[in-house]
Write an enzyme that holds these catalytic residues in place. Sequence first.
Site, short mmCIF file in Angstrom:
data_model
loop_
_atom_site.label_atom_id
_atom_site.label_comp_id
_atom_site.label_asym_id
_atom_site.label_seq_id
_atom_site.Cartn_x
_atom_site.Cartn_y
_atom_site.Cartn_z
N SER A 134 0.81 -1.21 0.00
CA SER A 134 0.00 0.00 0.00
C SER A 134 0.85 1.27 0.00
O SER A 134 1.81 1.39 0.75
CB SER A 134 -0.90 0.00 1.24
N GLY A 188 -3.78 4.03 1.20
CA GLY A 188 -4.77 4.21 2.27
C GLY A 188 -5.88 5.17 1.86
O GLY A 188 -5.61 6.21 1.27
N ILE A 212 4.51 10.79 3.91
CA ILE A 212 3.51 11.31 2.98
C ILE A 212 2.32 11.84 3.79
O ILE A 212 1.72 12.85 3.44
CB ILE A 212 3.02 10.19 2.01
N LEU A 229 -0.46 10.08 4.40
CA LEU A 229 -1.71 9.48 3.93
C LEU A 229 -2.59 10.43 3.11
O LEU A 229 -3.82 10.44 3.24
CB LEU A 229 -2.50 8.89 5.11
N CYS A 276 0.37 3.53 10.59
CA CYS A 276 1.07 4.59 9.89
C CYS A 276 1.77 5.48 10.90
O CYS A 276 1.13 6.07 11.77
CB CYS A 276 0.12 5.44 9.04
N ASN A 314 4.65 -2.64 8.50
CA ASN A 314 4.62 -1.27 8.03
C ASN A 314 6.02 -0.70 8.28
O ASN A 314 6.92 -1.42 8.70
CB ASN A 314 3.53 -0.47 8.76
N GLY A 344 12.22 -0.38 2.54
CA GLY A 344 13.25 -0.81 1.59
C GLY A 344 14.13 -1.91 2.17
O GLY A 344 13.93 -2.36 3.30
N GLY A 355 8.36 -5.81 3.50
CA GLY A 355 9.43 -5.04 4.12
C GLY A 355 10.72 -5.33 3.38
O GLY A 355 11.41 -6.31 3.65
N THR A 376 8.69 -0.45 -1.69
CA THR A 376 9.72 0.50 -2.13
C THR A 376 10.45 0.05 -3.39
O THR A 376 10.88 0.89 -4.19
CB THR A 376 10.70 0.70 -0.95
#
Lengths: 301, 258
Positions: free
Chosen positions: A21, A46, A71, A73, A129, A191, A216, A242, A265
């Site tokens: 996501s 999201g 970011i 969301l 998040c 996450n 990453g 991940g 990533t």
Amino acid sequence: MINMKVNLAGVELKNPVMEASGTFGSGAEYGEFVDLNRLGAVVTKGVANVPWPGNPTPRIAETCGGMLNAIGLQNPGIDVFARRDIPFLKQYDTKIVVNVCGKTTEDYLEVVARLGDEPVDLLEINISCPNVKEGGIAFGQDPKAVEAITKACKAHAKQPVIMKLSPNVTDITVMAKAAEAGGADAISLINTLTGMKIDVNRRTFALANKTGGLSGPAIKPVAVRMVYQVANAVKVPIIGMGGIQNSEDALEFILAGATAVAVGTANFNNPYATVEVVDGIQTYMEKNGIQDIQELVGAVK
Amino acid sequence: MAKVKETAQVISQERLAEGVYSMWIHSPAIASQAVPGQFISLYCQDGSRLLPRPISLCEIDQEGGRLRIVYRIAGKGTEEFSAYAAGSPVEILGPLGNGFPLEEAEGKRVFLIGGGIGIPPMLETAKALKGEKTMVLGYRDSQMFLKEEFEAVGQVFAATEDGSFGTKGNVLDAIREQGLKGDVIFACGPTPMLRALKAWAAEENMECWLSLEERMACGIGACLACVCQSKDVDSHSHVHNKRICKEGPVFRAEEVEL
Ligand SMILES: Cc1cc2nc3c(=O)[nH]c(=O)nc-3n(C[C@H](O)[C@H](O)[C@H](O)COP(=O)(O)OP(=O)(O)OC[C@H]3O[C@@H](n4cnc5c(N)ncnc54)[C@H](O)[C@@H]3O)c2cc1C
Ligand SMILES: Cc1cc2nc3c(=O)[nH]c(=O)nc-3n(C[C@H](O)[C@H](O)[C@H](O)COP(=O)(O)O)c2cc1C
Ligand code: FES
């Protein structure tokens, strides 16, 4: 004929590979590079009940073997999303996983309820998040809160519910068990890990938000370890992610106990990463005489 | 028109000034569709650097199937690129972004303004514009890369921060000193320069188009890293955040907060 199909909480995916996501929009942009029909599922960015503007810029920073993002969301809200992104994804022969975010329990439930009438296959509830002030991770760091939000989402959801867990906790198995106790049909992890980068020349933070989520290849060993721990602690299926860049990385997660995997990533580094992972897993199975991918799930004890 | 990701080949590499390099890349697939003001993403060979580096197209040679970039060493990625020799592979994605709206300049007197490492994209833009144009370039010092190539296209006014050539100061100082006039501005450069041009264009009632810069991850509109604050609601999230890599990098000045 080898079998790459997996069953994720009652939904059959043609293969275990999806993208993570927030790294792939709703598929339109990367659809110029990869055939979305080839993915087991597409996981959306999201979506909240209303549009969110996200954080100020700079929102990202590169780190050695990874990146930080804050970011925040940014998303168009459920109305635009349902009108535009779901019909777009319905054109493809792939499953649709909608990632849901919110600031309050009510926000989450509003989106979950709205999606009940939409032709989407699975809901992924983002309680992890690290980049928003309210909601998000606050729900994901306390087992009681994890269980409560899971229960509430389950009560309103028509689709199976995946809880997406944060690695920013002392013991990931406690959170996974709480999600399972709340009725989660599957668990996604990990996450991003909260991190920070300082620009020594400007003597300031690299990100406007000061902190961001690390993703990453740099986080892969942490993610594999957590997937392994959770696979041994709960019965529900796991989507592992991940730092997956190639099929070998993906297979590590599967062998550790993940039923499906997500590529995040790596898309930025290689827009073809997702389908390359699909092809690579198939080649590995052929080479090693594996008939059914299920033989690999959690095979390393 | 489709974006192309490919392993292209470096045709040549040349040092233009202290820390400033010019690279020609063989890429017929990208050159055939690119327009002035667009950019490409360059990927590093060193796998610890995951994110592609956005670099503007300085020249587009459609017939020869070649692209030119001119870039300053700003860190490890651009340092890596500067070491590529002729014949080296280079991983690129493009063409990206919208480019300058050349049609808006038709029949008008155009200012082409570049500051520092914002100068390169103005070269192809200058070459593509057939009408009356005034070029104003702002440099730090007398190492005025690309200046002669601009002079081959039209009249150039230069400003240097240290006063070693032309007007001492910035591009706006040069414009004021020379009493230059025009109807439309196309510009790329550091944010303070763009901000000053936006204010000046508003005072003078000129149309103004600015090429912006922001940190990027995907470069294609998917990750929402590269947004700028826009006056209008954006097409993606229906907030006020246009994506520089997708809706930009060139925006009408009144449209964006700087
Ligand atoms: C649309 C666009 C066009 C550009 N055109 C040119 C050009 O023609 N010539 C040129 O010299 N430079 C240009 N830049 C700036 C160029 O992208 C950066 O200088 C470059 O990415 C630095 O990479 P690095 O690895 O050397 O630096 P590092 O500081 O090591 O890079 C670390 C990370 O930060 C990012 N980054 C660092 N500086 C910038 C910046 N100024 N803008 C965006 N990302 C940055 C890098 O891409 C990388 O992800 C452009 C930027 C944008 C957004
Ligand atoms: C730019 C970016 C945006 C992200 N946005 C979201 C999001 O909206 N919802 C979410 O649950 N996770 C989000 N994530 C986290 C990823 O889905 C994933 O869990 C994490 O990046 C680890 O995987 P990776 O290393 O393969 O990227 C985002 C990650 C990145 C890099
Ligand atoms: S860099 Fe990803 S949206 Fe612009």
